[in-house]
Design a protein around this motif. Structure first.
Motif, PDB file in Angstrom:
ATOM      1  N   LYS A  28       0.827  -1.200   0.000  1.00 35.43           N
ATOM      2  CA  LYS A  28       0.000   0.000   0.000  1.00 35.43           C
ATOM      3  C   LYS A  28       0.866   1.258   0.000  1.00 35.43           C
ATOM      4  N   LEU A  29       1.897   1.252   0.828  1.00 33.00           N
ATOM      5  CA  LEU A  29       2.772   2.427   0.893  1.00 33.00           C
ATOM      6  C   LEU A  29       3.527   2.596  -0.419  1.00 33.00           C
ATOM      7  N   LEU A  30       3.937   1.475  -0.999  1.00 29.90           N
ATOM      8  CA  LEU A  30       4.641   1.512  -2.281  1.00 29.90           C
ATOM      9  C   LEU A  30       3.739   2.111  -3.358  1.00 29.90           C
ATOM     10  N   ALA A  31       2.468   1.724  -3.339  1.00 30.58           N
ATOM     11  CA  ALA A  31       1.526   2.182  -4.369  1.00 30.58           C
ATOM     12  C   ALA A  31       1.203   3.672  -4.223  1.00 30.58           C
TER      13      ALA A  31
ATOM     14  N   LEU B 103      14.323  -8.009   7.494  1.00 37.47           N
ATOM     15  CA  LEU B 103      15.248  -9.140   7.383  1.00 37.47           C
ATOM     16  C   LEU B 103      14.548 -10.330   6.754  1.00 37.47           C
ATOM     17  N   LEU B 104      13.334 -10.107   6.254  1.00 40.98           N
ATOM     18  CA  LEU B 104      12.557 -11.210   5.724  1.00 40.98           C
ATOM     19  C   LEU B 104      12.476 -11.144   4.208  1.00 40.98           C
ATOM     20  N   ARG B 105      12.738 -12.275   3.576  1.00 40.24           N
ATOM     21  CA  ARG B 105      12.540 -12.368   2.131  1.00 40.24           C
ATOM     22  C   ARG B 105      11.045 -12.507   1.878  1.00 40.24           C
ATOM     23  N   GLU B 106      10.589 -11.964   0.727  1.00 35.32           N
ATOM     24  CA  GLU B 106       9.172 -12.074   0.395  1.00 35.32           C
ATOM     25  C   GLU B 106       8.984 -12.430  -1.069  1.00 35.32           C
ATOM     26  N   TRP B 107       7.754 -12.736  -1.440  1.00 37.40           N
ATOM     27  CA  TRP B 107       7.439 -13.172  -2.815  1.00 37.40           C
ATOM     28  C   TRP B 107       7.864 -12.133  -3.846  1.00 37.40           C
ATOM     29  N   HIS B 108       7.820 -10.839  -3.485  1.00 34.93           N
ATOM     30  CA  HIS B 108       8.011  -9.769  -4.469  1.00 34.93           C
ATOM     31  C   HIS B 108       9.476  -9.374  -4.673  1.00 34.93           C
ATOM     32  N   ASP B 109      10.392 -10.049  -3.992  1.00 36.95           N
ATOM     33  CA  ASP B 109      11.785  -9.581  -4.003  1.00 36.95           C
ATOM     34  C   ASP B 109      12.392  -9.481  -5.407  1.00 36.95           C
ATOM     35  N   ASP B 110      11.982 -10.370  -6.312  1.00 38.47           N
ATOM     36  CA  ASP B 110      12.563 -10.327  -7.658  1.00 38.47           C
ATOM     37  C   ASP B 110      12.115  -9.110  -8.454  1.00 38.47           C
ATOM     38  N   ARG B 111      10.989  -8.522  -8.075  1.00 40.69           N
ATOM     39  CA  ARG B 111      10.426  -7.458  -8.918  1.00 40.69           C
ATOM     40  C   ARG B 111      10.539  -6.064  -8.316  1.00 40.69           C
ATOM     41  N   LEU B 112      11.085  -5.941  -7.122  1.00 43.64           N
ATOM     42  CA  LEU B 112      11.244  -4.610  -6.531  1.00 43.64           C
ATOM     43  C   LEU B 112      12.727  -4.275  -6.417  1.00 43.64           C
ATOM     44  N   ALA B 113      13.070  -3.064  -6.820  1.00 41.61           N
ATOM     45  CA  ALA B 113      14.472  -2.676  -6.810  1.00 41.61           C
ATOM     46  C   ALA B 113      14.735  -1.621  -5.741  1.00 41.61           C
ATOM     47  N   PRO B 114      15.672  -1.934  -4.811  1.00 42.80           N
ATOM     48  CA  PRO B 114      16.060  -0.912  -3.840  1.00 42.80           C
ATOM     49  C   PRO B 114      16.691   0.276  -4.558  1.00 42.80           C
ATOM     50  N   TRP B 115      16.512   1.457  -4.038  1.00 38.81           N
ATOM     51  CA  TRP B 115      17.013   2.711  -4.604  1.00 38.81           C
ATOM     52  C   TRP B 115      16.315   3.087  -5.907  1.00 38.81           C
ATOM     53  N   LEU B 116      15.246   2.365  -6.247  1.00 39.38           N
ATOM     54  CA  LEU B 116      14.481   2.742  -7.431  1.00 39.38           C
ATOM     55  C   LEU B 116      13.001   2.841  -7.077  1.00 39.38           C
TER      56      LEU B 116
ATOM     57  N   ALA C  72      13.798  16.496  -4.400  1.00 36.65           N
ATOM     58  CA  ALA C  72      13.448  16.124  -5.781  1.00 36.65           C
ATOM     59  C   ALA C  72      13.595  14.613  -5.964  1.00 36.65           C
ATOM     60  N   ALA C  73      14.666  14.047  -5.386  1.00 37.68           N
ATOM     61  CA  ALA C  73      14.873  12.596  -5.497  1.00 37.68           C
ATOM     62  C   ALA C  73      13.750  11.845  -4.784  1.00 37.68           C
ATOM     63  N   ALA C  74      13.347  12.335  -3.615  1.00 38.62           N
ATOM     64  CA  ALA C  74      12.279  11.658  -2.862  1.00 38.62           C
ATOM     65  C   ALA C  74      10.988  11.645  -3.681  1.00 38.62           C
ATOM     66  N   ARG C  75      10.679  12.781  -4.280  1.00 34.14           N
ATOM     67  CA  ARG C  75       9.456  12.871  -5.074  1.00 34.14           C
ATOM     68  C   ARG C  75       9.510  11.909  -6.264  1.00 34.14           C
ATOM     69  N   GLU C  76      10.665  11.851  -6.925  1.00 35.03           N
ATOM     70  CA  GLU C  76      10.826  10.998  -8.093  1.00 35.03           C
ATOM     71  C   GLU C  76      10.746   9.507  -7.714  1.00 35.03           C
ATOM     72  N   LEU C  77      11.404   9.133  -6.606  1.00 33.99           N
ATOM     73  CA  LEU C  77      11.350   7.731  -6.177  1.00 33.99           C
ATOM     74  C   LEU C  77       9.934   7.352  -5.729  1.00 33.99           C
ATOM     75  N   GLY C  78       9.257   8.284  -5.060  1.00 39.60           N
ATOM     76  CA  GLY C  78       7.875   8.021  -4.642  1.00 39.60           C
ATOM     77  C   GLY C  78       7.002   7.762  -5.855  1.00 39.60           C
ATOM     78  N   ARG C  79       7.217   8.565  -6.903  1.00 42.90           N
ATOM     79  CA  ARG C  79       6.457   8.406  -8.142  1.00 42.90           C
ATOM     80  C   ARG C  79       6.816   7.086  -8.831  1.00 42.90           C
ATOM     81  N   ALA C  80       8.122   6.777  -8.875  1.00 40.20           N
ATOM     82  CA  ALA C  80       8.575   5.549  -9.545  1.00 40.20           C
ATOM     83  C   ALA C  80       8.011   4.309  -8.838  1.00 40.20           C
ATOM     84  N   GLY C  81       7.999   4.337  -7.510  1.00 45.00           N
ATOM     85  CA  GLY C  81       7.448   3.200  -6.755  1.00 45.00           C
ATOM     86  C   GLY C  81       5.970   3.021  -7.059  1.00 45.00           C
ATOM     87  N   ALA C  82       5.236   4.137  -7.077  1.00 43.10           N
ATOM     88  CA  ALA C  82       3.790   4.071  -7.330  1.00 43.10           C
ATOM     89  C   ALA C  82       3.526   3.555  -8.738  1.00 43.10           C
ATOM     90  N   GLU C  83       4.294   4.071  -9.696  1.00 43.00           N
ATOM     91  CA  GLU C  83       4.080   3.679 -11.083  1.00 43.00           C
ATOM     92  C   GLU C  83       4.365   2.180 -11.273  1.00 43.00           C
TER      93      GLU C  83
END
Ligand code: NAG
Length: 590
Positions: free
Chosen positions: A486-489, A499-512, A539-550
């Protein structure tokens, strides 16, 4: 009022108003005294009690502002650029045809894709899944069981179901009706596991094979596979079950780490009050950061290792579906039902806030889950409590790392100067809005009373309150945090510690798509300062927030969860296929 500490107030107004109020009160007292009273004007010296700390606070704020890295490139900007480039390459690499997808599967895993793979592929393409090949999480979950035959897997599952204290659900998916039924010898509510399967797969009548699987409904992970150098084929017992609830688990969870890398629990690994790293310890390698075997200090930094509310460890090759597991454990990962079914954890754009109206700070509120505080452990070392202590600035001796610009005079030529790392006890309280809203999980009243007086708490917050902040924190509770998707969206930027691996790990990129935060959090004060206080950081925070949502809207949709579960079901069906022999697995170490 005069003794209120300005360094922990959330706004300038909160910091200055106690000073004004105490001065007014002092003035009133002085003017009420008879004019003839001796030493009347000497009482004005008492004003220093509130003016002194306030002056110190003002100076510290001004210093901090002048030290902030404004114009130089921040290391975070480099990480963002690299993450973008890597991620775009990964997307372009995805298979474009069914034949490519089959080849890629064989190339990665050295076996054929499971029966039914073609229908899965067609559905993925029909639903514009940008991800076709990145399902290593499923492979890593399932392949440890490939060396068992289908018969053996079925026998182990039956044995598990007959084990009284194992506390697992046995679920049956019928290919014909596409319905899932889960049974448990003692319990009635499966915490939405069958609802999740029915919601995701219910329309696939006649498409999928029959399959049985074991599900863990607890928040905590379950399965540890022993590393046997000489497997003993005559051993009758496939697994053991140990109840470590509310007890230290670190030694058990890490017992199969290579022996040279570890020793915890008894080792004196105090929370790092004095970071020693030369560079700002940003996470550059997420899997290394998650690897418990490389981090003996985690023993005293995360609640899961210090007294989780429920921890029934299954040692053995038992296939069990769980929502999250640390690096050393072998639960098969499924998406949490919360991500699909629970309103509280679903993003609704109606309640999001446009970026300019979001509060410019880091937000987190929540309960003190993670471990059960008792007389034999120390809640100061649980992960949620450690985070709240840091954000509320409750550790007076603690020094924080900051990157600062060298003074302009000392910079010989433009471009040659680099940010320098400095330490300071100062943490800008205005950058954090972090409160426990429920203090609980104590085995006796005492540790909860201590926490209630240690932390500044808030009452329960509306479920979308986090969306009012530009930066939102997300971290493990007793298990995975159901809020993450929800927060990502949302348009807010997620700072994520886990510290927990999850189903989505392959599709989410840290720092992006989000900012990863280490368990030690030594980098957090600088990360937050840069994202909140500098123009480039904002500016970076806004861009990453947008990239995560998209990206969430493209690749973390309900249909993406369905694609993962569908593919997992194909793998599980092959796993329990009694006509199957052991699959050759190349490169498995034991
Ligand atoms: C979002 O919330 C609004 C207002 O409660 C509601 O009308 C709408 O149906 C919700 N949207 C979704 C996708 O659930």
């Amino acid at each position: 009022m005069a003794s209120i500490d300005p360094f922990i107030q959330l706004s300038e107004l909160d910091a200055v108003s106690p000073v004004i109020a105490s001065l007014l009160a002092l003035a009133q007292i002085i003017y009420m005294l008879p004019r003839s009273a001796k030493g009347r004007s000497a009482l004005w010296a008492l004003a220093l009690i509130s003016l002194g700390p306030y002056a110190a606070y003002t100076i510290a704020m001004r210093n901090a502002r002048s030290m902030t890295l404004h114009s130089l490139e921040h290391p975070i900007e480099v990480l963002i650029r690299n993450a973008q480039a890597d991620f775009n390459q990964m997307l372009e690499r995805q298979s474009k045809t069914y034949a490519d997808a089959v080849n890629e599967y064989q190339r990665r895993y050295e076996v054929e894709p499971p029966p039914g793979f073609e229908a899965w592929y067609e559905f993925a393409v029909a639903n514009q899944s940008p991800i076709i090949d990145e399902f290593d999480t499923i492979y890593e979950s399932v392949s440890p069981f490939w060396k068992l035959s289908g018969k053996e897997v079925v026998q182990i599952m039956n044995d598990a179901q007959d084990t009284a204290d194992i506390d697992l659900w046995l679920c049956t998916f019928s290919g014909k009706t596409a319905e899932t039924h889960c049974i448990h010898p003692r319990r009635n509510a499966d915490r939405h596991v069958s609802d999740l399967m029915n919601r995701l797969l219910g329309d696939l009548r006649g498409v999928l094979p029959d399959v049985k699987f074991l599900v863990n409904h607890l928040d905590e992970p379950r399965v540890l596979i022993p590393r046997l150098t000489h497997p003993n084929p005559s051993a009758k017992q496939w697994f053991t079950v140990t109840d470590l609830s509310e007890r230290p688990t670190w030694n058990a969870i890490t017992k199969y780490c290579p022996s040279h890398v570890l020793q915890g629990e008894n080792g004196k690994t105090s929370p790092q009050t004095e970071p020693k790293t030369e560079d700002l310890p940003l996470i550059t390698n997420l899997s290394a950061a998650l690897d418990l075997c490389q981090h003996p200090e985690y023993a005293n930094m995360h609640g899961l290792f210090q007294g989780p509310p429920s921890f029934r460890l299954i040692e053995g090759r038992v296939p069990v579906l769980s929502t999250g597991a640390p690096s050393t454990m072998s639960d098969i990962l499924i998406p949490s039902p919360a991500y699909v079914l629970e309103d509280e954890f679903l993003y609704n754009a109606t309640f999001d806030v446009p970026w300019p109206q979001k509060d410019n700070h880091l937000y987190w509120t929540g309960s003190t889950t993670g471990a059960v505080a008792s007389a034999t452990n120390d809640w100061h070392h649980f992960h949620r409590q450690r985070f709240i202590s840091l954000a509320q600035n409750l550790e007076p001796g603690r020094h924080h790392l900051y990157l600062t610009s060298p003074p302009p005079a000392s910079a010989p030529t433009a471009g040659s100067h680099k940010p320098t790392l400095t330490t300071s006890p100062f943490l800008n309280p205005h950058n954090y809005h972090v409160f426990p809203t429920r203090i609980f999980q104590c085995s006796a009243p005492q540790p909860c009373r201590e926490q209630a007086s240690h932390f500044r708490a808030q009452s329960w917050q509306p479920r979308d309150a986090a969306l009012g902040a530009r930066l939102v924190f997300d971290l493990d509770g007793n298990g995975i945090s159901g809020r993450f998707h929800k927060l990502l969206a949302s348009r807010s930027l997620v700072l994520k510690q886990t510290l927990l691996r999850e189903w989505h790990d392959d599709r989410l990129a840290p720092w992006l798509h989000y900012v990863p935060v280490s368990v030690g959090m030594a980098e957090l004060p600088e990360v937050v300062r840069w994202l909140v206080e500098t123009e480039r950081g904002r500016a970076a925070a806004r861009e990453l927030g947008r990239a995560g949502a998209e990206w969430a809207a493209r690749a973390v949709r309900e249909v993406d969860v369905k694609l993962y579960v569908w593919r997992l079901v194909l793998e599980l069906a092959r796993l329990v296929d009694e006509g199957r022999g052991a699959l050759a697995v190349v490169g498995e170490s034991d």
